[in-house]
Design a protein around this motif. Structure first.
Motif, short mmCIF file in Angstrom:
data_model
loop_
_atom_site.label_atom_id
_atom_site.label_comp_id
_atom_site.label_asym_id
_atom_site.label_seq_id
_atom_site.Cartn_x
_atom_site.Cartn_y
_atom_site.Cartn_z
N ALA A 132 2.76 -1.32 -8.00
CA ALA A 132 3.07 -2.47 -7.14
C ALA A 132 1.98 -2.70 -6.11
O ALA A 132 1.84 -3.79 -5.59
CB ALA A 132 4.40 -2.25 -6.44
N GLY A 133 1.20 -1.67 -5.81
CA GLY A 133 0.12 -1.80 -4.84
C GLY A 133 -1.16 -2.24 -5.51
O GLY A 133 -1.13 -2.95 -6.51
N THR A 134 -2.28 -1.79 -4.99
CA THR A 134 -3.56 -2.21 -5.55
C THR A 134 -4.09 -1.23 -6.59
O THR A 134 -4.99 -1.57 -7.35
CB THR A 134 -4.61 -2.35 -4.43
OG1 THR A 134 -4.72 -1.10 -3.74
CG2 THR A 134 -4.24 -3.44 -3.46
N LEU A 135 -3.54 -0.02 -6.62
CA LEU A 135 -3.98 0.96 -7.60
C LEU A 135 -3.31 0.71 -8.94
O LEU A 135 -2.11 0.51 -9.01
CB LEU A 135 -3.66 2.38 -7.12
CG LEU A 135 -4.28 2.80 -5.80
CD1 LEU A 135 -3.91 4.23 -5.48
CD2 LEU A 135 -5.78 2.64 -5.83
N THR A 136 -4.10 0.77 -9.98
CA THR A 136 -3.58 0.51 -11.33
C THR A 136 -3.31 1.83 -12.05
O THR A 136 -3.77 2.88 -11.64
CB THR A 136 -4.61 -0.30 -12.13
OG1 THR A 136 -5.81 0.48 -12.25
CG2 THR A 136 -4.90 -1.64 -11.48
N ARG A 137 -2.60 1.75 -13.14
CA ARG A 137 -2.35 2.95 -13.95
C ARG A 137 -3.66 3.57 -14.46
O ARG A 137 -3.80 4.79 -14.42
CB ARG A 137 -1.41 2.63 -15.10
CG ARG A 137 0.02 2.47 -14.66
CD ARG A 137 0.93 2.27 -15.88
NE ARG A 137 2.23 1.80 -15.48
CZ ARG A 137 3.25 2.59 -15.21
NH1 ARG A 137 3.12 3.90 -15.30
NH2 ARG A 137 4.41 2.09 -14.85
N PRO A 138 -4.63 2.77 -14.94
CA PRO A 138 -5.90 3.40 -15.36
C PRO A 138 -6.59 4.16 -14.23
O PRO A 138 -7.15 5.22 -14.45
CB PRO A 138 -6.74 2.21 -15.83
CG PRO A 138 -5.75 1.19 -16.24
CD PRO A 138 -4.59 1.35 -15.29
N ALA A 188 0.83 -1.21 0.00
CA ALA A 188 0.00 0.00 0.00
C ALA A 188 0.87 1.26 0.00
O ALA A 188 0.44 2.32 -0.45
CB ALA A 188 -0.93 -0.01 1.20
N ARG A 189 2.08 1.12 0.47
CA ARG A 189 3.02 2.25 0.45
C ARG A 189 3.19 2.79 -0.98
O ARG A 189 3.30 4.00 -1.18
CB ARG A 189 4.37 1.75 0.97
CG ARG A 189 5.47 2.73 0.86
CD ARG A 189 6.74 2.11 1.41
NE ARG A 189 7.81 3.07 1.34
CZ ARG A 189 9.05 2.76 1.04
NH1 ARG A 189 9.39 1.52 0.83
NH2 ARG A 189 9.97 3.68 0.98
N TRP A 190 3.17 1.90 -1.94
CA TRP A 190 3.34 2.32 -3.33
C TRP A 190 2.09 3.03 -3.85
O TRP A 190 2.18 3.92 -4.70
CB TRP A 190 3.72 1.13 -4.21
CG TRP A 190 5.06 0.63 -3.80
CD1 TRP A 190 5.34 -0.41 -2.96
CD2 TRP A 190 6.33 1.22 -4.12
NE1 TRP A 190 6.69 -0.53 -2.77
CE2 TRP A 190 7.33 0.46 -3.47
CE3 TRP A 190 6.71 2.30 -4.90
CZ2 TRP A 190 8.68 0.76 -3.58
CZ3 TRP A 190 8.05 2.59 -5.01
CH2 TRP A 190 9.01 1.83 -4.35
N ASP A 191 0.92 2.63 -3.34
CA ASP A 191 -0.31 3.34 -3.71
C ASP A 191 -0.23 4.79 -3.25
O ASP A 191 -0.57 5.71 -4.00
CB ASP A 191 -1.53 2.67 -3.08
CG ASP A 191 -1.81 1.30 -3.66
OD1 ASP A 191 -1.36 1.01 -4.79
OD2 ASP A 191 -2.49 0.51 -2.99
#
Length: 93
Positions: free
Chosen positions: A70-76, A40-43
């Motif tokens: 790397a987290g749960t958030l995607t580029r879109p 989640a740090r990457w989000d």
């Protein structure tokens, strides 16, 4: 477009994102919550990058190479956050 250390950083980020996806697939069910908390740090980092880019008037295309999915958030998702602005000028998350 990218040179030197910037190119190395982008390659490492891409490699890390792929590694994180493999970790998700191979981590036992009991460890998934811990892994997601770590990733989640990457989000947060990605959302900060999107908000800073928006504040500086950058285009999403300029920022997207620096996002590490790397987290749960995607580029879109990040792209949609970049273009979604509420009336008061704040991003809707």
């Amino acid at each position: 477009r990218f040179k030197g250390e910037e190119l190395v950083e982008l390659a490492l980020s891409t490699n890390f994102a792929k590694f994180a996806q493999k970790l998700r697939k191979t981590t036992p069910k009991e460890g998934q919550a811990v892994l997601e908390a770590l990733l989640a740090r990457w989000d947060v980092r990605n959302l900060k990058a999107v908000m800073l880019g928006r504040k500086l008037g950058r285009k999403y295309e300029d920022i997207s190479p620096y996002l590490v999915p790397a987290g749960t958030l995607t580029r879109p998702f990040a792209s949609s956050r970049f273009t979604t602005v509420e009336k008061n000028g704040c991003m809707a998350v």
